[in-house]
Design an enzyme around this catalytic site. Structure first.
Site, PDB file in Angstrom:
ATOM      1  N   LYS A   1       0.917  -1.232   0.056  1.00 11.53           N
ATOM      2  CA  LYS A   1       0.023  -0.026  -0.006  1.00 11.53           C
ATOM      3  C   LYS A   1       0.858   1.320  -0.052  1.00 11.53           C
ATOM      4  O   LYS A   1       0.579   2.105  -0.856  1.00 11.53           O
ATOM      5  CB  LYS A   1      -1.009  -0.007   1.321  1.00 11.53           C
ATOM      6  CG  LYS A   1      -1.491   1.459   1.357  1.00 11.53           C
ATOM      7  CD  LYS A   1      -2.537   1.541   2.800  1.00 11.53           C
ATOM      8  CE  LYS A   1      -1.729   1.902   3.911  1.00 11.53           C
ATOM      9  NZ  LYS A   1      -1.601   3.419   4.165  1.00 11.53           N
ATOM     10  N   ASN A   2       1.903   1.307   0.877  1.00 12.95           N
ATOM     11  CA  ASN A   2       2.894   2.564   0.910  1.00 12.95           C
ATOM     12  C   ASN A   2       3.705   2.951  -0.234  1.00 12.95           C
ATOM     13  O   ASN A   2       3.913   4.190  -0.194  1.00 12.95           O
ATOM     14  CB  ASN A   2       3.395   2.704   2.335  1.00 12.95           C
ATOM     15  CG  ASN A   2       2.233   2.707   3.541  1.00 12.95           C
ATOM     16  OD1 ASN A   2       1.105   3.091   3.331  1.00 12.95           O
ATOM     17  ND2 ASN A   2       2.634   2.376   4.564  1.00 12.95           N
TER      18      ASN A   2
ATOM     19  N   CYS B   1      -4.445  13.551  12.397  1.00 13.44           N
ATOM     20  CA  CYS B   1      -5.279  12.304  12.345  1.00 13.44           C
ATOM     21  C   CYS B   1      -5.367  11.643  13.754  1.00 13.44           C
ATOM     22  O   CYS B   1      -4.591  12.009  14.571  1.00 13.44           O
ATOM     23  CB  CYS B   1      -4.632  11.691  10.994  1.00 13.44           C
ATOM     24  SG  CYS B   1      -3.795  10.399  11.494  1.00 13.44           S
TER      25      CYS B   1
ATOM     26  N   ARG C   1       0.706  14.764  12.691  1.00  8.91           N
ATOM     27  CA  ARG C   1       1.229  14.521  11.365  1.00  8.91           C
ATOM     28  C   ARG C   1       1.525  15.781  10.442  1.00  8.91           C
ATOM     29  O   ARG C   1       0.925  16.001   9.430  1.00  8.91           O
ATOM     30  CB  ARG C   1       0.404  13.552  10.633  1.00  8.91           C
ATOM     31  CG  ARG C   1       0.127  12.196  11.361  1.00  8.91           C
ATOM     32  CD  ARG C   1      -0.629  11.182  10.619  1.00  8.91           C
ATOM     33  NE  ARG C   1       0.226  10.563   9.673  1.00  8.91           N
ATOM     34  CZ  ARG C   1       0.027   9.389   9.262  1.00  8.91           C
ATOM     35  NH1 ARG C   1      -1.465   8.905   9.107  1.00  8.91           N
ATOM     36  NH2 ARG C   1       0.603   8.824   8.426  1.00  8.91           N
TER      37      ARG C   1
ATOM     38  N   ASP D   1       3.785   0.732  12.202  1.00  7.21           N
ATOM     39  CA  ASP D   1       2.550   0.189  11.924  1.00  7.21           C
ATOM     40  C   ASP D   1       1.901  -0.957  12.447  1.00  7.21           C
ATOM     41  O   ASP D   1       0.955  -1.568  12.226  1.00  7.21           O
ATOM     42  CB  ASP D   1       2.538   0.121  10.256  1.00  7.21           C
ATOM     43  CG  ASP D   1       2.800   1.399   9.673  1.00  7.21           C
ATOM     44  OD1 ASP D   1       2.999   1.630   8.452  1.00  7.21           O
ATOM     45  OD2 ASP D   1       2.427   2.443  10.295  1.00  7.21           O
TER      46      ASP D   1
ATOM     47  N   ARG E   1      -9.263  -0.035   3.718  1.00  5.38           N
ATOM     48  CA  ARG E   1      -8.174   1.024   3.036  1.00  5.38           C
ATOM     49  C   ARG E   1      -6.860   0.480   2.858  1.00  5.38           C
ATOM     50  O   ARG E   1      -6.268   0.976   2.058  1.00  5.38           O
ATOM     51  CB  ARG E   1      -8.016   2.224   3.808  1.00  5.38           C
ATOM     52  CG  ARG E   1      -9.053   3.218   4.087  1.00  5.38           C
ATOM     53  CD  ARG E   1      -8.869   4.523   4.806  1.00  5.38           C
ATOM     54  NE  ARG E   1      -7.743   4.940   4.205  1.00  5.38           N
ATOM     55  CZ  ARG E   1      -7.002   6.161   4.575  1.00  5.38           C
ATOM     56  NH1 ARG E   1      -7.618   6.935   5.326  1.00  5.38           N
ATOM     57  NH2 ARG E   1      -6.091   6.664   3.753  1.00  5.38           N
TER      58      ARG E   1
HETATM   59  C1  EPZ Z   1       4.034   6.894   6.475  1.00  9.94           C
HETATM   60  O1  EPZ Z   1       3.462   7.889   7.059  1.00  9.94           O
HETATM   61  C2  EPZ Z   1       3.091   5.665   6.489  1.00  9.94           C
HETATM   62  N1  EPZ Z   1       2.018   6.234   5.432  1.00  9.94           N
HETATM   63  C3  EPZ Z   1       2.605   5.561   7.647  1.00  9.94           C
HETATM   64  O2  EPZ Z   1       1.642   4.453   7.424  1.00  9.94           O
HETATM   65  C4  EPZ Z   1       3.722   4.891   8.660  1.00  9.94           C
HETATM   66  O3  EPZ Z   1       3.168   4.845   9.843  1.00  9.94           O
HETATM   67  C5  EPZ Z   1       4.636   6.057   8.794  1.00  9.94           C
HETATM   68  O4  EPZ Z   1       5.128   6.406   7.219  1.00  9.94           O
HETATM   69  C6  EPZ Z   1       5.972   5.649   9.434  1.00  9.94           C
HETATM   70  O5  EPZ Z   1       6.361   4.630   8.864  1.00  9.94           O
HETATM   71  C7  EPZ Z   1       2.056   6.189   4.074  1.00  9.94           C
HETATM   72  O6  EPZ Z   1       3.242   5.673   3.714  1.00  9.94           O
HETATM   73  C8  EPZ Z   1       0.978   6.482   3.176  1.00  9.94           C
HETATM   74  P1  EPZ Z   1       6.280  10.047   8.718  1.00  9.94           P
HETATM   75  P2  EPZ Z   1       3.972   9.549   7.085  1.00  9.94           P
HETATM   76  O7  EPZ Z   1       6.589  11.133   7.847  1.00  9.94           O
HETATM   77  O8  EPZ Z   1       5.014   9.445   5.735  1.00  9.94           O
HETATM   78  C9  EPZ Z   1       6.607  13.402  11.833  1.00  9.94           C
HETATM   79  C10 EPZ Z   1      -0.472   3.066   7.593  1.00  9.94           C
HETATM   80  O9  EPZ Z   1      -0.862   2.737   8.430  1.00  9.94           O
HETATM   81  N2  EPZ Z   1       6.933  14.351  10.937  1.00  9.94           N
HETATM   82  O10 EPZ Z   1       7.494   8.839   8.610  1.00  9.94           O
HETATM   83  O11 EPZ Z   1       2.975  10.553   7.504  1.00  9.94           O
HETATM   84  C11 EPZ Z   1       5.476  12.763  11.937  1.00  9.94           C
HETATM   85  O12 EPZ Z   1       4.753  13.418  12.672  1.00  9.94           O
HETATM   86  C12 EPZ Z   1       0.306   4.403   7.819  1.00  9.94           C
HETATM   87  O13 EPZ Z   1      -0.167   2.597   6.468  1.00  9.94           O
HETATM   88  C13 EPZ Z   1       7.201  15.667  10.956  1.00  9.94           C
HETATM   89  O14 EPZ Z   1       7.375  15.890  12.238  1.00  9.94           O
HETATM   90  O15 EPZ Z   1       4.965   9.310   8.324  1.00  9.94           O
HETATM   91  C14 EPZ Z   1       5.765  11.165  12.636  1.00  9.94           C
HETATM   92  O16 EPZ Z   1       5.715  11.603  14.230  1.00  9.94           O
HETATM   93  C15 EPZ Z   1      -0.060   5.073   9.325  1.00  9.94           C
HETATM   94  N3  EPZ Z   1       7.206  16.503  10.153  1.00  9.94           N
HETATM   95  C16 EPZ Z   1       7.345  11.084  12.099  1.00  9.94           C
HETATM   96  O17 EPZ Z   1       7.795  12.400  11.592  1.00  9.94           O
HETATM   97  C17 EPZ Z   1       7.050  16.247   8.647  1.00  9.94           C
HETATM   98  O18 EPZ Z   1       7.121  16.793   7.679  1.00  9.94           O
HETATM   99  C18 EPZ Z   1       7.106  10.046  11.208  1.00  9.94           C
HETATM  100  O19 EPZ Z   1       6.185  10.371  10.110  1.00  9.94           O
HETATM  101  C19 EPZ Z   1       6.457  14.668   8.481  1.00  9.94           C
HETATM  102  C20 EPZ Z   1       6.776  13.820   9.577  1.00  9.94           C
END
Ligand code: EPZ
Length: 426
Positions: free
Chosen positions: A24-25, A119, A124, A313, A405
């Site tokens: 998915k990701n 969310c 996020r 996840d 989803r």
């Molecule tokens: C991706 O989300 C995945 N979603 C998430 O999977 C997954 O949990 C996450 O990566 C971590 O592996 C998709 O790929 C569509 P991050 P993403 O940016 O990219 C902080 C699922 O269930 N952050 O790696 O949004 C953020 O708040 C979903 O499939 C900032 O501070 O995650 C978090 O604490 C849920 N500023 C941490 O980094 C930013 O600009 C990691 O988030 C971006 C992120």
């Protein structure tokens, strides 16, 4: 819309073979990235999940031609794109829409995308996405009232960018934005997840020059044009882990096919530490992972980390598994600030869990009991299904649109392994 839920008759060992779907990701990034090509891209092994269907609709709203050809491939041709404004309800309801920012900015020099707010698992923010695009020379404005982000640039120029936070989304989004910029971009402190590497491989198949994905530094040499290509998405690391955990939670014996074992090392290690047998092999065509469990799990400690650490996840599913362990397990969620919403639902099944800050302490009990419970997000839903499969009695998991989803045909796959999962609606 009809309210649907999964009725799960628990306590049945999962046994047999299951085949994992496309990631998915990876899919939710590669589909928008296909816009970068000035020609047709053909994507294989996409999972049949709601997020992929939503992205198909979103690209079509932009005027992009998206067709499923024979053999279940998705054919994307962005030559008919007529707007770079992605502002519909479908866009703002899906986090991965933010990949349109990087893709449209790179190809057309402009993008306007509606995004969801925070969310249920955390705020996020996308500050790192924006930091990267500004570093490449884009003007990026955020309309926080309407949750719309506008980005535009006469020209994108390669830059050195250090991410303050290891972010999957920011790493991928800035990689998209940089692959047609003038000159070289160096991204440091990047995410190394399998789906980050998959997106980089897809970009290179389109003629981009992206090196180092999967390591701490990614170097991108911008190219003026990218061409069409054919590409097959990698198997889903998180679906694989979910089935590994479900097999162990039901004291089953399951062969999971179409996997990449190296992606699963943290999960395999934790399941073996808890007493499960995890056997890797290949049947001449596919790699597989076999999980065998004959007893209640030993208590273990889990800390979620960016890849190659234990995936956030799978924190929710493994917590469901540990509810029936011998002893006290601790789970430290270091990635998201609010990813314990499944705890209250597990408690309704008899689980003994205490939460303080980013730590959950799980005191094992002999078995969970079936209950009526509600999924709050995709992986919480997966957690509750694992709990229902292992529990005595019947569990009804509500709000299963979250689960649909991200998991392709999860009820059919589980029932083929001997589970009794029925999709109900009223
Ligand atoms: C991706 O989300 C995945 N979603 C998430 O999977 C997954 O949990 C996450 O990566 C971590 O592996 C998709 O790929 C569509 P991050 P993403 O940016 O990219 C902080 C699922 O269930 N952050 O790696 O949004 C953020 O708040 C979903 O499939 C900032 O501070 O995650 C978090 O604490 C849920 N500023 C941490 O980094 C930013 O600009 C990691 O988030 C971006 C992120």
């Amino acid at each position: 819309m009809q309210k649907q839920w999964y009725e799960i008759k628990g306590g049945k060992r999962l046994e047999g073979t299951v085949t994992i779907s496309g990631a998915k990701n990876a899919a939710v990034a590669i589909i928008p990235a296909a816009v970068l090509a000035g020609e047709t891209c053909i994507l294989e092994n996409l999972p049949h999940i709601q997020d992929v269907q939503s992205l198909k609709e979103i690209l079509e709203e932009l005027g992009v031609s998206v067709e499923y050809t024979d053999g279940d491939c998705m054919q994307i041709d962005s030559r008919t794109l007529r707007t770079t404004k992605a502002l519909s309800e479908a866009v703002s309801s899906m986090r991965a829409s933010y990949y349109l920012l990087g893709a449209l900015l790179a190809r057309y020099g402009e993008a306007e995308v509606a995004l969801p707010g925070g969310c249920v698992i955390g705020a996020r923010p996308i500050d790192q996405h924006i930091k990267g695009m500004r570093a490449l020379g884009a003007t990026v404005e955020c309309d926080v009232e309407q949750n719309i982000v506008r980005a535009y640039a006469d020209k994108l120029v390669g830059a050195e960018i250090y991410f303050d936070v290891v972010s999957v989304g920011a790493t991928i989004n800035v990689m998209l934005a940089a692959c047609m910029a003038e000159g070289v971009t160096v991204l440091s402190n990047v995410a190394k997840e399998p789906h980050v590497v998959d997106v980089a491989n897809f970009l290179n198949m389109m003629g981009a020059t992206v090196k180092g994905a999967g390591t701490d530094v990614i170097r991108i040499t911008g190219r003026p044009k990218l061409h069409g290509c054919g590409y097959a998405i990698i198997p889903d690391q998180i679906e694989t882990g979910t089935f590994m955990i479900a097999a162990a939670a039901t004291m089953g014996d399951v062969v999971i096919k179409n996997v990449i074992p190296t992606h699963m090392e943290a999960v395999s290690a934790k399941l073996m530490e808890s007493g499960a047998r995890v056997i890797e092999g290949d049947d001449g065509r596919d790699f597989y992972i076999r999980v065998v469990m004959n007893d209640r799990p030993r208590a273990i400690n889990v800390k979620t980390l960016p890849y190659p650490g234990f995936p956030t996840d799978l924190q929710q599913p493994i917590m469901a598994y540990l509810c029936a362990s011998n002893g006290i397990s601790t789970i430290n969620e270091t990635i998201f600030e609010n990813r314990f919403n499944h705890v209250r639902e597990l408690r309704r099944m008899g689980a003994s869990i205490s939460v303080k800050d980013s730590y959950a302490k799980v005191k094992g009990i002999p078995s969970l009991r079936g209950a009526d419970i509600n999924a709050s997000d995709l992986r919480a839903g997966a957690s509750l299904m694992v709990a229902g499969l292992a529990a005595r009695g019947t569990t009804n998991v509500h709000n299963i649109e979250f689960i649909d989803r991200g998991y392709e045909y999860i009820d059919a796959k589980l029932n083929a392994l001997g589970a009794e999962v029925t999709r109900k609606e009223k």
